[in-house]
Design a protein around this motif. Structure first.
Motif, PDB file in Angstrom:
ATOM      1  N   GLU A 126       8.281 -20.452  -6.528  1.00 17.08           N
ATOM      2  CA  GLU A 126       8.266 -19.505  -5.416  1.00 17.08           C
ATOM      3  C   GLU A 126       8.222 -20.291  -4.112  1.00 17.08           C
ATOM      4  O   GLU A 126       7.201 -20.871  -3.759  1.00 17.08           O
ATOM      5  CB  GLU A 126       7.055 -18.573  -5.544  1.00 17.08           C
ATOM      6  N   LEU A 127       9.346 -20.331  -3.411  1.00 19.26           N
ATOM      7  CA  LEU A 127       9.479 -21.104  -2.182  1.00 19.26           C
ATOM      8  C   LEU A 127       8.869 -20.370  -0.994  1.00 19.26           C
ATOM      9  O   LEU A 127       8.739 -19.148  -0.993  1.00 19.26           O
ATOM     10  CB  LEU A 127      10.948 -21.397  -1.903  1.00 19.26           C
ATOM     11  N   GLY A 128       8.529 -21.146   0.044  1.00 21.11           N
ATOM     12  CA  GLY A 128       7.987 -20.567   1.265  1.00 21.11           C
ATOM     13  C   GLY A 128       6.658 -19.889   1.070  1.00 21.11           C
ATOM     14  O   GLY A 128       6.305 -18.974   1.824  1.00 21.11           O
ATOM     15  N   ALA A 129       5.892 -20.350   0.087  1.00 23.26           N
ATOM     16  CA  ALA A 129       4.596 -19.740  -0.232  1.00 23.26           C
ATOM     17  C   ALA A 129       3.489 -20.726   0.109  1.00 23.26           C
ATOM     18  O   ALA A 129       3.148 -21.584  -0.702  1.00 23.26           O
ATOM     19  CB  ALA A 129       4.541 -19.343  -1.703  1.00 23.26           C
ATOM     20  N   GLU A 130       2.941 -20.601   1.308  1.00 22.16           N
ATOM     21  CA  GLU A 130       1.911 -21.530   1.784  1.00 22.16           C
ATOM     22  C   GLU A 130       0.519 -20.943   1.563  1.00 22.16           C
ATOM     23  O   GLU A 130       0.228 -19.827   1.991  1.00 22.16           O
ATOM     24  CB  GLU A 130       2.101 -21.827   3.267  1.00 22.16           C
ATOM     25  N   VAL A 131      -0.331 -21.698   0.894  1.00 23.18           N
ATOM     26  CA  VAL A 131      -1.704 -21.274   0.643  1.00 23.18           C
ATOM     27  C   VAL A 131      -2.565 -21.645   1.852  1.00 23.18           C
ATOM     28  O   VAL A 131      -2.618 -22.806   2.260  1.00 23.18           O
ATOM     29  CB  VAL A 131      -2.265 -21.933  -0.633  1.00 23.18           C
ATOM     30  N   VAL A 132      -3.248 -20.642   2.414  1.00 19.38           N
ATOM     31  CA  VAL A 132      -4.086 -20.869   3.602  1.00 19.38           C
ATOM     32  C   VAL A 132      -5.553 -20.544   3.352  1.00 19.38           C
ATOM     33  O   VAL A 132      -6.398 -20.765   4.221  1.00 19.38           O
ATOM     34  CB  VAL A 132      -3.566 -20.052   4.803  1.00 19.38           C
ATOM     35  N   GLY A 133      -5.866 -20.028   2.177  1.00 14.67           N
ATOM     36  CA  GLY A 133      -7.253 -19.719   1.871  1.00 14.67           C
ATOM     37  C   GLY A 133      -7.472 -19.651   0.374  1.00 14.67           C
ATOM     38  O   GLY A 133      -6.557 -19.310  -0.384  1.00 14.67           O
ATOM     39  N   ILE A 134      -8.678 -20.015  -0.061  1.00  9.90           N
ATOM     40  CA  ILE A 134      -9.026 -19.954  -1.483  1.00  9.90           C
ATOM     41  C   ILE A 134     -10.421 -19.380  -1.621  1.00  9.90           C
ATOM     42  O   ILE A 134     -11.357 -19.813  -0.923  1.00  9.90           O
ATOM     43  CB  ILE A 134      -8.969 -21.351  -2.143  1.00  9.90           C
ATOM     44  N   ALA A 135     -10.558 -18.402  -2.498  1.00  7.52           N
ATOM     45  CA  ALA A 135     -11.867 -17.821  -2.809  1.00  7.52           C
ATOM     46  C   ALA A 135     -12.018 -17.792  -4.318  1.00  7.52           C
ATOM     47  O   ALA A 135     -11.052 -17.564  -5.051  1.00  7.52           O
ATOM     48  CB  ALA A 135     -11.989 -16.414  -2.230  1.00  7.52           C
ATOM     49  N   GLN A 136     -13.241 -18.040  -4.794  1.00  9.90           N
ATOM     50  CA  GLN A 136     -13.496 -18.068  -6.222  1.00  9.90           C
ATOM     51  C   GLN A 136     -14.559 -17.048  -6.606  1.00  9.90           C
ATOM     52  O   GLN A 136     -15.512 -16.822  -5.857  1.00  9.90           O
ATOM     53  CB  GLN A 136     -13.965 -19.453  -6.666  1.00  9.90           C
ATOM     54  N   GLY A 137     -14.363 -16.468  -7.779  1.00  6.39           N
ATOM     55  CA  GLY A 137     -15.368 -15.594  -8.353  1.00  6.39           C
ATOM     56  C   GLY A 137     -15.747 -16.084  -9.732  1.00  6.39           C
ATOM     57  O   GLY A 137     -15.381 -17.199 -10.135  1.00  6.39           O
ATOM     58  N   ALA A 138     -16.453 -15.280 -10.477  1.00 11.02           N
ATOM     59  CA  ALA A 138     -16.926 -15.691 -11.794  1.00 11.02           C
ATOM     60  C   ALA A 138     -15.795 -15.842 -12.793  1.00 11.02           C
ATOM     61  O   ALA A 138     -15.894 -16.638 -13.747  1.00 11.02           O
ATOM     62  CB  ALA A 138     -17.941 -14.687 -12.308  1.00 11.02           C
ATOM     63  N   THR A 139     -14.715 -15.105 -12.597  1.00  8.42           N
ATOM     64  CA  THR A 139     -13.640 -15.119 -13.592  1.00  8.42           C
ATOM     65  C   THR A 139     -12.258 -15.396 -13.015  1.00  8.42           C
ATOM     66  O   THR A 139     -11.292 -15.448 -13.771  1.00  8.42           O
ATOM     67  CB  THR A 139     -13.576 -13.770 -14.326  1.00  8.42           C
ATOM     68  N   ALA A 140     -12.145 -15.586 -11.705  1.00  6.45           N
ATOM     69  CA  ALA A 140     -10.808 -15.723 -11.127  1.00  6.45           C
ATOM     70  C   ALA A 140     -10.847 -16.500  -9.814  1.00  6.45           C
ATOM     71  O   ALA A 140     -11.895 -16.655  -9.182  1.00  6.45           O
ATOM     72  CB  ALA A 140     -10.180 -14.349 -10.901  1.00  6.45           C
ATOM     73  N   VAL A 141      -9.664 -16.960  -9.420  1.00  7.37           N
ATOM     74  CA  VAL A 141      -9.421 -17.614  -8.136  1.00  7.37           C
ATOM     75  C   VAL A 141      -8.432 -16.752  -7.363  1.00  7.37           C
ATOM     76  O   VAL A 141      -7.425 -16.296  -7.926  1.00  7.37           O
ATOM     77  CB  VAL A 141      -8.823 -19.023  -8.324  1.00  7.37           C
TER      78      VAL A 141
END
Length: 540
Positions: free
Chosen positions: A125-140
């Motif tokens: 998937e092009l042009g997909a820039e990650v600008v934030g990350i949050a984590q929970g007990a079972t997922a990102v």
């Protein structure tokens, strides 16, 4: 929600995506760039990475698209003074079919890996820039620049030395940048016929250097590396076409106009940095996102490919519920020491090369040693490596050797690497007393394990295997026994990343059972204490 989100679609991310996809893991792979880069950059996979690419089923395409490493022609004051072939004394052996790496443009290698990934129905998937990350007990949850979100059970940052994922996690990237060791690089075109494309040209003079290596699969494309031009204050000048022409003319003594095009120009400073951890919760780092080092020895891309090969099977086992989550801790346990070793090795090879080029005849061949092939890297220290006889040359944790053999059922020539290839564990049984362990492994773990009785010269030989039981291999010339140091009846368990997990006396079915049960929790029956081996080893 997907199973694994990969950020970065270079060789590391693509290797990981291919490995996960073939194991039936749902994967998304994001690339910040709006288009696929055409940079040649890395010179290609080393011998160990070729083994990884064979396991992924793409090595034939890589060999066809690339070329063998070229002899190096060294110049002084415009005249050729020496020529060296670092691989002149190398040849394939039964246990190591690749005695050298392969020259291939990075963009071409990425194309091959993308094609393989597409065969599993997965696309970058092009042009997909990650600008934030949050984590929970079972997922990102990854927040993208366009406001959308991507949710996965696990995420892996394979997004290079300037990794956004690493920065968002707050993981330090400790080390140093050498501002004195500066290089300008780029992809250039040179008038056909001006330079011999059968060698890697290296001009080393008192006032600088130019290195030109032909890009396989092109008519006029070359990799260009040089010391930079400097201004009156001694500062490195940004690379440009005219600057490359001046450097080309100064060192080759050829007209600068023969360098007709220069693209993807960059300034390189020697960075020696690595993270202190490969994992933060459900997010992992791999490749240049976790370690950068001197280019000497060509280990950058290769270390990333091998990071991915180590992590892929572990993520798949956990995601599919076939192993305890603690298995993921062994990724850092195994790969962090390899990164530290790589930083030390490449720094040492850089020092050796800089010393060599001070004298006529010295060149980049000084950066190449047997260690840069990657065939001697293993994980003897790992909690996944079961203790065994210390007098063996081959031990648990080592790279699993290859060997030519024949399929017992058909007599068809094959190799151990062919039996290893794919998303499974492999169990090799040498001698009649290995039969019970092989039968139990094959019937208990189903498709997750492939078991083979290896018949040596003089052994009673089975023509075919019972349904659901072990297959047979004929080791007619004893190469497999020699590679695995077999002197008595023995069972060897090979991990899915083609490293030795366990070497056991053939009658020790309990050791084989415990090892496989800890790493592949077969779903068809309840297994108590299946994580005991991993947990106990980690505590020990």
């Amino acid at each position: 929600m997907t199973d694994v989100l990969i950020v970065g679609a270079g060789p590391t991310g693509l290797t990981l995506a291919c490995d996960l996809a073939r194991r039936g893991v749902a994967v998304r792979i994001l690339e910040r760039s709006p288009r696929y880069p055409r940079s040649s950059r890395s010179k290609g996979p080393n011998a160990r990475s070729l083994e990884v690419l064979e396991d992924l089923g793409v090595v034939d395409a890589v060999l066809a698209a690339g070329s063998a490493p070229l002899p190096m022609r060294k110049y002084r004051d415009g005249s050729a003074v020496a020529e060296a072939d670092p691989y002149a004394e190398c040849s394939p052996t039964p246990d190591a079919p690749y005695d050298r790496g392969r020259l291939i443009a990075q963009w071409r290698l990425e194309e091959i890996l993308r094609d393989r990934l597409a065969s599993y129905g997965v696309h970058v998937e092009l042009g997909a820039e990650v600008v934030g990350i949050a984590q929970g007990a079972t997922a990102v949850t990854a927040e993208l620049a366009d406001g959308s979100r991507a949710v996965a059970r696990y995420a892996v940052g394979c997004d290079g030395g300037h990794s956004s994922v690493r920065k968002l996690l707050g993981v330090p990237f400790d080390g140093k940048t050498d501002e004195e060791q500066v290089m300008v690089c780029g992809d250039v075109e040179i008038t056909p016929g001006v330079l011999d494309r059968g060698v890697w040209h290296q001009w080393f003079d008192e006032d600088g250097a130019v290195m030109l290596c032909p890009v396989p699969g092109t008519r006029a494309g070359w990799w260009f590396q040089s010391g930079p031009e400097r201004d009156a204050a001694g500062r490195a000048v940004a690379p440009c076409l005219e600057g490359f022409r001046r450097l080309f003319a100064r060192h080759t003594r050829l007209p600068g106009e023969h360098l007709t095009e220069a693209t993807l120009l960059s300034t390189y400073r020697v960075n020696v940095r690595m993270v202190d951890r490969y994992r933060v919760g459900r997010v992992f780092l791999a490749g240049d996102a976790a370690h950068v080092h001197a280019v000497a020895g060509g280990l950058g891309m290769n270390t990333g490919i091998q990071d991915a090969h180590n992590l892929g099977w572990k993520l798949a086992q956990v995601v599919r519920g076939r192993a305890e989550p603690e298995l993921l801790d062994t990724y850092e346990e195994e790969r962090l020491p390899v990164a530290a070793w790589t930083l030390d090795l490449t720094s040492a090879r850089l020092r050796a090369t800089l010393e060599a080029i001070r004298k006529p005849g010295g060149g980049l061949d000084s950066a190449i040693t047997s260690e840069t092939a990657g065939l001697d890297r293993g994980y003897r220290w790992s909690s996944l490596s079961r203790p065994g006889r210390e007098d063996r040359d081959l031990r648990s944790g080592d790279r699993a050797p290859d060997a030519p053999c024949r399929a017992a059922a058909t007599g068809t020539p094959t190799r151990l690497f062919h039996t290893f290839a794919g998303p499974h564990f492999t169990v090799l049984g040498f001698g009649a007393r290995s039969a019970r362990a092989l039968e139990e492994a094959a019937t208990t773990h189903g498709d997750a394990v492939r078991a083979y009785r290896v018949y040596g010269p003089g052994d009673d030989r089975a023509v075919s295997a019972p349904t659901g039981g072990p297959d047979g291999l004929h080791d007619d010339e004893g190469h497999a026994r020699s590679a695995y140091g077999v002197e008595e009846d023995t069972v060897v368990v090979i991990r899915p990343d083609n490293h030795v997990g366990l070497i056991a006396e053939a009658g020790d079915t309990l050791a084989v059972r415990q090892y496989l049960d800890a790493l592949d929790r077969a779903p068809r029956r309840d297994r108590t204490g299946t994580a005991d081996m991993v947990d106990g080893a980690r505590k020990g």
